[in-house]
Design a protein around this motif. Structure first.
Motif, PDB file in Angstrom:
ATOM      1  N   PHE A   1       0.786  -1.171  -0.127  1.00  0.00           N
ATOM      2  CA  PHE A   1      -0.160  -0.054   0.029  1.00  0.00           C
ATOM      3  C   PHE A   1       0.869   1.508   0.027  1.00  0.00           C
ATOM      4  CE2 PHE A   1      -2.087   3.333   2.472  1.00  0.00           C
ATOM      5  CZ  PHE A   1      -3.129   3.687   1.573  1.00  0.00           C
ATOM      6  N   MET A   2       1.774   1.338   0.909  1.00  0.00           N
ATOM      7  CA  MET A   2       2.813   2.438   1.028  1.00  0.00           C
ATOM      8  C   MET A   2       3.568   2.657  -0.544  1.00  0.00           C
ATOM      9  SD  MET A   2       2.038   3.804   3.634  1.00  0.00           S
ATOM     10  CE  MET A   2       3.153   5.003   3.444  1.00  0.00           C
ATOM     11  N   ARG A   3       3.910   1.663  -1.169  1.00  0.00           N
ATOM     12  CA  ARG A   3       4.624   1.724  -2.291  1.00  0.00           C
ATOM     13  C   ARG A   3       3.602   2.393  -3.414  1.00  0.00           C
ATOM     14  NH1 ARG A   3       8.364  -3.788  -2.684  1.00  0.00           N
ATOM     15  NH2 ARG A   3       9.765  -3.072  -0.968  1.00  0.00           N
ATOM     16  N   ILE A   4       2.378   1.957  -3.463  1.00  0.00           N
ATOM     17  CA  ILE A   4       1.487   2.507  -4.341  1.00  0.00           C
ATOM     18  C   ILE A   4       1.325   4.014  -4.062  1.00  0.00           C
ATOM     19  CG2 ILE A   4      -0.973   2.380  -5.117  1.00  0.00           C
ATOM     20  CD1 ILE A   4      -0.856  -0.751  -4.680  1.00  0.00           C
ATOM     21  N   ILE A   5       1.241   4.270  -2.746  1.00  0.00           N
ATOM     22  CA  ILE A   5       0.857   5.711  -2.600  1.00  0.00           C
ATOM     23  C   ILE A   5       2.276   6.429  -2.883  1.00  0.00           C
ATOM     24  CG2 ILE A   5       1.191   7.386  -0.271  1.00  0.00           C
ATOM     25  CD1 ILE A   5      -1.599   6.129  -0.719  1.00  0.00           C
ATOM     26  N   ARG A   6       3.651   6.035  -2.774  1.00  0.00           N
ATOM     27  CA  ARG A   6       4.551   6.531  -3.262  1.00  0.00           C
ATOM     28  C   ARG A   6       4.735   6.830  -4.874  1.00  0.00           C
ATOM     29  NH1 ARG A   6       7.787   2.595  -0.223  1.00  0.00           N
ATOM     30  NH2 ARG A   6       7.487   3.163   2.071  1.00  0.00           N
ATOM     31  N   CYS A   7       4.002   5.775  -5.360  1.00  0.00           N
ATOM     32  CA  CYS A   7       3.605   5.998  -6.964  1.00  0.00           C
ATOM     33  C   CYS A   7       2.897   7.315  -7.146  1.00  0.00           C
ATOM     34  CB  CYS A   7       3.279   4.720  -7.622  1.00  0.00           C
ATOM     35  SG  CYS A   7       4.634   3.322  -7.575  1.00  0.00           S
ATOM     36  N   PHE A   8       1.976   6.988  -6.639  1.00  0.00           N
ATOM     37  CA  PHE A   8       1.093   8.564  -7.026  1.00  0.00           C
ATOM     38  C   PHE A   8       1.673   9.680  -6.583  1.00  0.00           C
ATOM     39  CE2 PHE A   8      -2.310   4.954  -6.973  1.00  0.00           C
ATOM     40  CZ  PHE A   8      -2.945   5.503  -8.112  1.00  0.00           C
ATOM     41  N   GLY A   9       2.367   9.585  -5.255  1.00  0.00           N
ATOM     42  CA  GLY A   9       3.127  10.841  -4.841  1.00  0.00           C
ATOM     43  C   GLY A   9       4.035  11.186  -6.014  1.00  0.00           C
ATOM     44  N   LEU A  10       4.878  10.627  -6.445  1.00  0.00           N
ATOM     45  CA  LEU A  10       5.875  10.968  -7.615  1.00  0.00           C
ATOM     46  C   LEU A  10       5.148  11.532  -8.674  1.00  0.00           C
ATOM     47  CD1 LEU A  10       8.730  10.676  -8.494  1.00  0.00           C
ATOM     48  CD2 LEU A  10       8.296   8.271  -9.373  1.00  0.00           C
ATOM     49  N   PHE A  11       3.966  10.828  -9.142  1.00  0.00           N
ATOM     50  CA  PHE A  11       3.221  11.438 -10.346  1.00  0.00           C
ATOM     51  C   PHE A  11       2.774  12.717  -9.954  1.00  0.00           C
ATOM     52  CE2 PHE A  11      -0.621  11.995 -12.689  1.00  0.00           C
ATOM     53  CZ  PHE A  11      -0.249  11.752 -13.964  1.00  0.00           C
ATOM     54  N   GLY A  12       2.109  12.809  -8.842  1.00  0.00           N
ATOM     55  CA  GLY A  12       1.676  14.189  -8.532  1.00  0.00           C
ATOM     56  C   GLY A  12       2.316  15.196  -8.259  1.00  0.00           C
ATOM     57  N   ALA A  13       3.557  14.905  -7.644  1.00  0.00           N
ATOM     58  CA  ALA A  13       4.641  15.924  -7.464  1.00  0.00           C
ATOM     59  C   ALA A  13       5.268  16.446  -8.785  1.00  0.00           C
ATOM     60  CB  ALA A  13       5.628  15.257  -6.699  1.00  0.00           C
ATOM     61  N   ILE A  14       5.086  15.829  -9.890  1.00  0.00           N
ATOM     62  CA  ILE A  14       5.799  16.381 -11.152  1.00  0.00           C
ATOM     63  C   ILE A  14       4.553  17.012 -12.054  1.00  0.00           C
ATOM     64  CG2 ILE A  14       6.653  15.436 -13.380  1.00  0.00           C
ATOM     65  CD1 ILE A  14       8.163  13.206 -11.864  1.00  0.00           C
ATOM     66  N   MET A  15       3.402  16.282 -12.026  1.00  0.00           N
ATOM     67  CA  MET A  15       2.281  16.644 -12.986  1.00  0.00           C
ATOM     68  C   MET A  15       1.199  17.492 -12.568  1.00  0.00           C
ATOM     69  SD  MET A  15       3.212  14.982 -15.718  1.00  0.00           S
ATOM     70  CE  MET A  15       4.120  13.613 -16.454  1.00  0.00           C
ATOM     71  N   ILE A  16       0.954  17.460 -11.118  1.00  0.00           N
ATOM     72  CA  ILE A  16      -0.243  18.466 -10.572  1.00  0.00           C
ATOM     73  C   ILE A  16      -0.140  19.852 -11.187  1.00  0.00           C
ATOM     74  CG2 ILE A  16      -1.219  19.345  -8.583  1.00  0.00           C
ATOM     75  CD1 ILE A  16      -1.139  16.705  -7.388  1.00  0.00           C
ATOM     76  N   PRO A  17       0.976  20.393 -11.200  1.00  0.00           N
ATOM     77  CA  PRO A  17       1.016  21.908 -11.549  1.00  0.00           C
ATOM     78  C   PRO A  17       0.731  22.189 -13.035  1.00  0.00           C
ATOM     79  CG  PRO A  17       2.865  21.646  -9.737  1.00  0.00           C
ATOM     80  CD  PRO A  17       2.529  20.242 -10.224  1.00  0.00           C
ATOM     81  N   GLY A  18       1.633  21.222 -13.856  1.00  0.00           N
ATOM     82  CA  GLY A  18       1.166  21.209 -15.277  1.00  0.00           C
ATOM     83  C   GLY A  18      -0.214  20.798 -15.672  1.00  0.00           C
ATOM     84  N   ILE A  19      -0.761  20.011 -14.989  1.00  0.00           N
ATOM     85  CA  ILE A  19      -2.076  19.703 -15.176  1.00  0.00           C
ATOM     86  C   ILE A  19      -3.068  20.963 -15.211  1.00  0.00           C
ATOM     87  CG2 ILE A  19      -4.050  18.197 -14.644  1.00  0.00           C
ATOM     88  CD1 ILE A  19      -2.103  16.036 -14.130  1.00  0.00           C
TER      89      ILE A  19
END
Length: 478
Positions: free
Chosen positions: A277-295
């Protein structure tokens, strides 16, 4: 050459440095002795009790060679005592914490290893805190770090290679691996690269990482860095090679996979379900940290039709009257966030805490009330910044990628971001680290290694070592 001339000659070769200490004394039968060592680099108490005192009591004869042999073998109570013939041969050893013991009317010089460098005790590293598991961390002393590894690998198969790199620093490097597990061709490649390094000084292990990467100039990490011996030992048991540099608490590990930074030492001391579960959270965190401002920028500038109407109204009311367009505003907030982070990092601890509070008030309250930036923009950047520390080892790369994808989203919209993401993944998939695909075991997809990738199965189900890491002994259990 008299003992006075020898000591003066040696001090001259060492440029008359003020921390070079000499100690002259007379033994029985009027035999003069002299010691030369670096002040505060040797254990003076042991030097006095184990070298000076026994020499003063030693009954000298006319046979100097026999006397020196007897002193070396049975008088000086140190584990490492060797002989050299010339003063020039003593220089490197003295700079490494040895004491030169010279005698009148005798060419042979004894070198006694009595180094006592200032170092700290192993403690829990600030970058790798754990809830469960070992709390020991590496320190800035190569011998202590090697001992921490030896403590956990009590096997004859642990092999340690010693190198000295740096024309001025003469930094000790230890290359450690398990002889019955590590791929010897990779060990030879690493050794060859280390031996080819020609530099004036190695201050930290990160200096070595610059020369060891297979993809020069890449933004992404290519070398694993760890502060905890249990993590390094676990990686060595999978076939990796560890590199310890004197003066650095970070140990390098090779080959390196990108997925390593999505894993954490806590994962191996908790239930497999929680770790997954924590690894899945980190994957979403990595994606969000990079993409959220651009989106966010892409949606406001090009694709506002797909935003729910109530949310669109709320955002529109918030940005009404803001002098900057959403694209420029987002870049401005991101840059201000990086300024605040850099200033907080480099200020003294308590001043940095106060600066963070003041900066948060200015960015989060005053600037919004003044109408310079919008509250959704501050929220988006704050969330992205928080998410970047779900994978702290990648925070430097995330900061750069966040700016790049914000620019792409502001210029090309969501289509550009999707295309940019595809290019980024393709680039990462093309990278290798010592015959190991950088994105393994996801690309190429290795089914056997999925037991400890994003999914984390219990240890009794991981009977074989990862195929992603080259090794010569694939069986782990049974």
């Amino acid at each position: 050459m008299s003992i006075d001339q020898k000591t003066e000659s040696l001090k001259t070769l060492l440029n008359d440095s003020q921390d070079i200490t000499t100690r002259l004394f007379t033994c029985k039968n009027n035999t003069k002795c002299g010691l030369v060592f670096i002040d505060n680099a040797v254990d003076k108490l042991l030097l006095s009790s184990s070298v000076i005192e026994p020499l003063q009591k030693f009954d000298w004869t006319n046979d100097r060679d026999n006397d020196i042999t007897q002193i070396q073998e049975s008088i000086i109570a140190y584990t490492s005592v060797k002989t050299v013939k010339t003063i020039e041969d003593t220089l490197d050893d003295i700079l490494n914490g040895f004491c030169a013991v010279m005698f009148d009317d005798c060419q042979t010089i004894l070198m006694v290893e009595c180094a006592k460098w200032v170092t700290r005790l192993p403690s829990e590293p600030p970058t790798s805190a754990v809830i469960h598991g070992p709390r020991e961390g590496f320190v800035e002393d190569v011998t202590t770090n090697l001992a921490l590894i030896r403590k956990r690998l009590k096997t004859k198969e642990l092999k340690v290679e010693k190198l000295v790199i740096g024309r001025e620093t003469s930094t000790e490097i230890r290359v450690c691996y398990l002889n019955n597990i590590a791929d010897h061709s990779i060990v030879e490649r690493i050794m060859a690269k280390l031996k080819s390094i020609d530099i004036d000084g190695v201050i930290d292990s990160s200096y070595l990482a610059t020369f060891l990467g297979d993809n020069r100039g890449s933004l992404f990490k290519q070398i694993g860095t760890n502060e905890k011996p249990d993590i390094v030992v676990a990686k060595m048991l999978e076939g990796r090679i560890a590199i310890i540099a004197d003066g650095s608490p970070f140990v390098l590990t090779l080959p390196f996979l990108y997925i390593e930074d999505l894993q954490n030492s806590n994962d191996y001391y908790m239930s497999p379900a929680h770790a997954t579960f924590m690894r899945i959270i980190r994957c979403f965190g990595l994606f969000g940290a990079i993409m959220i401002p651009g989106i966010y920028v892409a949606l406001l500038v090009y694709h506002y039709q797909i935003i729910p109407i109530k949310l669109l109204i709320t955002i529109t009311n918030s940005i009404q009257g803001i002098p900057l367009p959403p694209f420029v505003e987002m870049l401005f907030i991101i840059i201000m966030f990086e300024f605040l982070y850099e200033a907080s990092l480099r200020m003294p601890r308590y001043i940095g805490l106060a600066l963070s509070i003041v900066g948060a008030i200015i960015l989060g309250d005053t600037a919004v009330k003044a109408g310079l930036i919008s509250s959704p923009g501050v929220l988006i950047v704050s969330v992205a910044g928080m998410l970047s520390y779900t994978v702290p080892e990648q925070s430097a790369q995330i900061s750069v990628l966040r700016v790049i994808f914000t620019i792409i989203g502001g210029i090309f919209g969501l289509f550009g971001m999707i295309l940019g993401g595809m290019v980024l993944v393709a680039y990462l998939a093309s990278m290798t680290s010592y015959n190991t695909p950088y994105l393994a075991p996801m690309s190429p997809f290795i089914l056997a290694d999925q037991k400890d990738a994003i999914l984390k199965l219990s240890l009794n189900k991981q009977k074989r070592r990862p195929k992603s890491i080259p090794n010569i002994n694939p069986r782990r259990q049974g």
